[in-house]
Design an enzyme around this catalytic site. Structure first.
Site, mmCIF file in Angstrom:
data_model
loop_
_atom_site.group_PDB
_atom_site.id
_atom_site.type_symbol
_atom_site.label_atom_id
_atom_site.label_comp_id
_atom_site.label_asym_id
_atom_site.label_seq_id
_atom_site.Cartn_x
_atom_site.Cartn_y
_atom_site.Cartn_z
ATOM 1 N N ALA A 33 29.752 51.554 39.506
ATOM 2 C CA ALA A 33 29.487 50.316 39.927
ATOM 3 C C ALA A 33 29.233 50.295 41.556
ATOM 4 C CB ALA A 33 30.929 49.432 39.838
ATOM 5 N N LYS A 105 34.199 36.938 19.935
ATOM 6 C CA LYS A 105 33.061 36.581 19.260
ATOM 7 C C LYS A 105 33.302 35.259 18.236
ATOM 8 C CE LYS A 105 35.669 38.599 16.374
ATOM 9 N NZ LYS A 105 36.449 39.511 16.107
ATOM 10 N N GLY A 134 32.843 46.343 18.614
ATOM 11 C CA GLY A 134 33.559 47.118 19.395
ATOM 12 C C GLY A 134 32.816 48.055 20.585
ATOM 13 N N GLU A 190 42.532 41.254 13.171
ATOM 14 C CA GLU A 190 42.758 39.978 13.957
ATOM 15 C C GLU A 190 44.144 39.443 14.009
ATOM 16 O OE1 GLU A 190 39.902 38.506 15.833
ATOM 17 O OE2 GLU A 190 39.236 40.379 15.068
ATOM 18 N N ASP A 201 34.709 37.031 9.816
ATOM 19 C CA ASP A 201 34.479 37.797 11.083
ATOM 20 C C ASP A 201 33.280 38.352 11.213
ATOM 21 O OD1 ASP A 201 35.974 39.565 13.397
ATOM 22 O OD2 ASP A 201 34.904 40.821 11.881
ATOM 23 N N LYS A 205 29.878 37.701 13.611
ATOM 24 C CA LYS A 205 29.220 38.715 14.500
ATOM 25 C C LYS A 205 27.769 38.570 13.934
ATOM 26 C CE LYS A 205 33.199 41.433 14.841
ATOM 27 N NZ LYS A 205 34.197 42.680 13.852
ATOM 28 N N GLY A 302 39.731 48.314 17.774
ATOM 29 C CA GLY A 302 40.779 49.033 18.533
ATOM 30 C C GLY A 302 40.629 49.038 19.797
HETATM 31 N N1 HSE Z 1 39.036 42.573 13.891
HETATM 32 C C1 HSE Z 1 37.687 43.313 14.094
HETATM 33 C C2 HSE Z 1 37.705 44.368 13.128
HETATM 34 C C3 HSE Z 1 37.530 43.865 15.378
HETATM 35 O O1 HSE Z 1 38.386 44.809 12.388
HETATM 36 O O2 HSE Z 1 36.665 44.683 13.178
HETATM 37 C C4 HSE Z 1 37.271 42.759 16.531
HETATM 38 O O3 HSE Z 1 36.079 42.199 16.095
#
Ligand code: HSE
Length: 434
Positions: A33, A105, A134, A190, A201, A205, A302
Site C-alpha cells: 500500500a 453479496k 471468496g 452462511e 447464494d 453471485k 472460509g
Molecule cells: N457461504 C458461501 C459459500 C461463502 O459456501 O460459498 C460466502 O459467499
C-alpha cells in the site's frame, strides 16, 4: 511511513481474518500500500462475546459513532452479513465520508443500485472482490483484466458449501445433514445455510457477475435456480456410471443480444475442469472473444481466503486505485446494456432424465413416444436388469437426451409423470459436455 487509519465493522469469521491479516502482516500490507494500514477501530454488536483473536487495547467497541465521527478513518471494511442493519450502516458510513470494502453479496445483489448510486453522489467508493468466489480474484479479472473482451460465456461453481457437500456425498457417501453441519463448522456456510444449498447464494453471485460481465441489471430472484438440497445419492451414482459428476453450476451465456442465466445441479463430464473442482473450492470459466477460454480456481469460502480479498481491496482503496475503477466502471448505473434476458423455456441443453417405472411391456415405448412428440431426441438409455421377472415393482430408467429446449423438457416430463406406470416426480438435470 504514512499511516492510513482503517476500521472494521463486524468481527465474525471474515472480520476476524481481516483483523488478523492487518495486525500480523502489517509489514506486508504496508509494502503493497506504500503506507501502514492502521487498524484503529473494530465495531461489533456485542463486545462481551468470546473471540478467537485478541485485539490491541481500546480497538474493540460497540459504538459505531467512534468510526462515523472520526474524520481520520477514511476506509472501513463493512463485514456484517444480511440486509439490515448492514444496508443502513453502509449508508451511514458513506454519508460520513468513508470508502467501503465489503464481502456482503446479498446486500449488493439486493441493494447494489441504491448503494452504488449514493456512493457516486458522495464521491465515495465501494470495493467488493470478496463478495463473489471468496479468494478468487474474479471481480477484478472481469471488471478490469478482461475489459478488452466481449464476454460470451461464464460458467461457474460459486458456492463452496454446496460443492463441499456434493463432493463428500460422491467420494464418501456422506450423510447430507452431517456435511452441512461440517461446512458450517469450517466457516464455509452462511449463518443460515439454506441460501447456500437452495441456489439463492449462487444466484446472488451470478447476478453480480452478470452485471459486471454483460452489463445486465437483473434481480437475483429472477434467475431460474435450483439447489442441491433435493439431490439424491442415487443420481450421483448413475451420473458417475455415465462418466459425469453432479455440480451446482451457474451459467451466464450471451447468444445474439440475449443473455441466458440459470443455476442448477448439472452433470459435468469427468475430466472437464469444472468436474474436477472438489471440496469447498470454487471455479469460474470465462470465455471472451479476444482472450478465449480462461479458468479461475480457488477457495471460495472460509476465513482467510475471503479475508485475503478484503485486505487486497483495502490496499487498493488506500492507494486510490479502487476510486478510479469505481468511477469508470459505473456499476449498477442506469446505463443501458442492450442485453435482454432469454426466457428460461427457450434455453437449451442436453438432459439427464431418471424415471421410476413399472417393469411392464410398452412403458419405455410410451416414454420415448412422449419425448419424440416434444422434439426430444434420445442419446442413450440405461436400465439395469431386475432380479424379478417384470411386474409392478419400480425400477429406475435413465435416459440421456440430445440437446433440447428447457420448455420441451418441462412439458415432456409433466406428461410422462401422468402415466400410470411412472411414479410422479421424475428427475431432470442439465448436462454440460463443453
Ligand atoms: N457461504 C458461501 C459459500 C461463502 O459456501 O460459498 C460466502 O459467499
Amino acid at each position: 511511513m504514512e499511516k492510513t487509519k482503517v476500521a472494521v465493522v463486524g468481527m465474525g469469521v471474515v472480520g476476524s481474518g481481516v483483523a488478523r491479516l492487518l495486525l500480523d502482516q502489517g509489514d506486508r500490507t504496508a509494502r503493497h500500500a506504500g503506507r501502514t494500514l492502521w487498524l484503529e477501530r473494530v465495531v461489533v454488536r456485542d463486545v462481551e462475546r468470546a473471540r478467537e483473536l485478541e485485539l490491541p487495547a481500546g480497538v474493540l467497541s460497540d459504538d459505531l459513532s467512534l468510526i462515523i465521527d472520526d474524520p481520520e478513518i477514511k476506509l472501513v471494511a463493512q463485514l456484517i452479513g444480511g440486509l439490515e442493519p448492514a444496508r443502513t450502516i453502509m449508508l451511514q458510513l458513506l454519508e460520513s465520508g468513508k470508502d467501503i470494502v465489503t464481502a456482503n453479496k446479498a446486500l449488493l445483489a439486493e441493494h447494489g443500485g441504491e448503494l452504488f448510486d449514493r456512493a457516486r453522489e458522495l464521491g465515495r467508493s465501494i470495493a467488493f472482490e470478496a463478495a463473489v468466489a471468496g479468494g478468487i480474484p474474479i471481480i477484478t479479472s472481469i471488471g478490469q483484466c478482461l475489459s478488452a473482451n466481449q464476454i460470451n460465456l461464464l460458467q461457474g461453481i460459486l458456492n463452496g458449501t454446496s460443492n463441499f457437500i456434493v463432493t463428500e456425498m460422491e467420494e464418501h457417501g456422506a450423510d447430507y445433514a452431517a456435511t452441512v453441519a461440517q461446512a458450517q463448522k469450517l466457516g464455509y456456510a452462511e449463518a443460515d445455510p439454506t441460501m447456500d444449498v437452495d441456489g439463492s447464494d449462487v444466484a446472488q453471485k451470478l447476478a453480480i457477475l452478470a452485471h459486471l460481465a454483460f452489463g445486465a441489471r437483473v434481480h437475483w430472484q429472477d434467475i431460474p435456480r435450483q439447489g442441491i438440497d433435493r439431490l439424491s445419492p442415487t443420481d450421483i451414482q448413475y451420473a458417475s456410471q455415465l462418466g459425469y459428476r453432479i455440480k451446482l453450476i451457474a451459467v451466464a451465456e450471451r447468444t445474439d443480444q440475449r443473455l441466458e442465466l440459470h443455476v442448477s445441479p448439472t452433470l459435468v463430464r469427468m475430466g472437464r475442469p469444472l468436474a474436477e473442482v472438489r471440496g469447498a473450492y470454487n471455479a469460474v470459466s470465462v470465455v471472451g472473444d479476444a482472450v478465449g477460454r480462461t479458468f479461475f480456481h480457488g477457495l471460495g469460502a472460509g476465513q482467510m481466503p475471503t479475508a485475503s480479498a478484503v485486505v487486497a481491496d483495502m490496499i487498493d482503496t488506500a492507494v486510490g486505485r479502487t476510486q478510479i475503477t469505481f468511477r469508470t466502471l459505473e456499476l449498477w448505473s442506469r446505463r443501458e446494456s442492450g442485453v435482454g434476458l432469454l426466457q428460461h423455456r427457450e434455453s437449451s441443453s442436453r438432459f439427464y432424465l431418471r424415471f421410476s417405472v413399472n417393469d411392464h411391456p410398452g412403458v419405455l415405448a410410451q416414454i420415448a413416444g412422449i419425448l419424440g412428440e416434444n422434439a426430444i431426441s434420445i442419446a442413450s438409455v440405461m436400465q439395469h436388469e431386475s432380479s424379478e421377472n417384470g411386474g409392478d415393482h419400480q425400477i429406475p430408467l435413465i435416459i440421456m437426451t440430445h440437446s433440447a429446449s428447457e420448455g420441451a423438457a418441462q412439458d415432456a416430463l409433466a406428461e410422462i409423470d401422468q402415466l400410470d406406470s411412472v411414479q410422479a416426480g421424475s428427475i431432470r438435470m442439465r448436462v454440460l459436455d463443453r
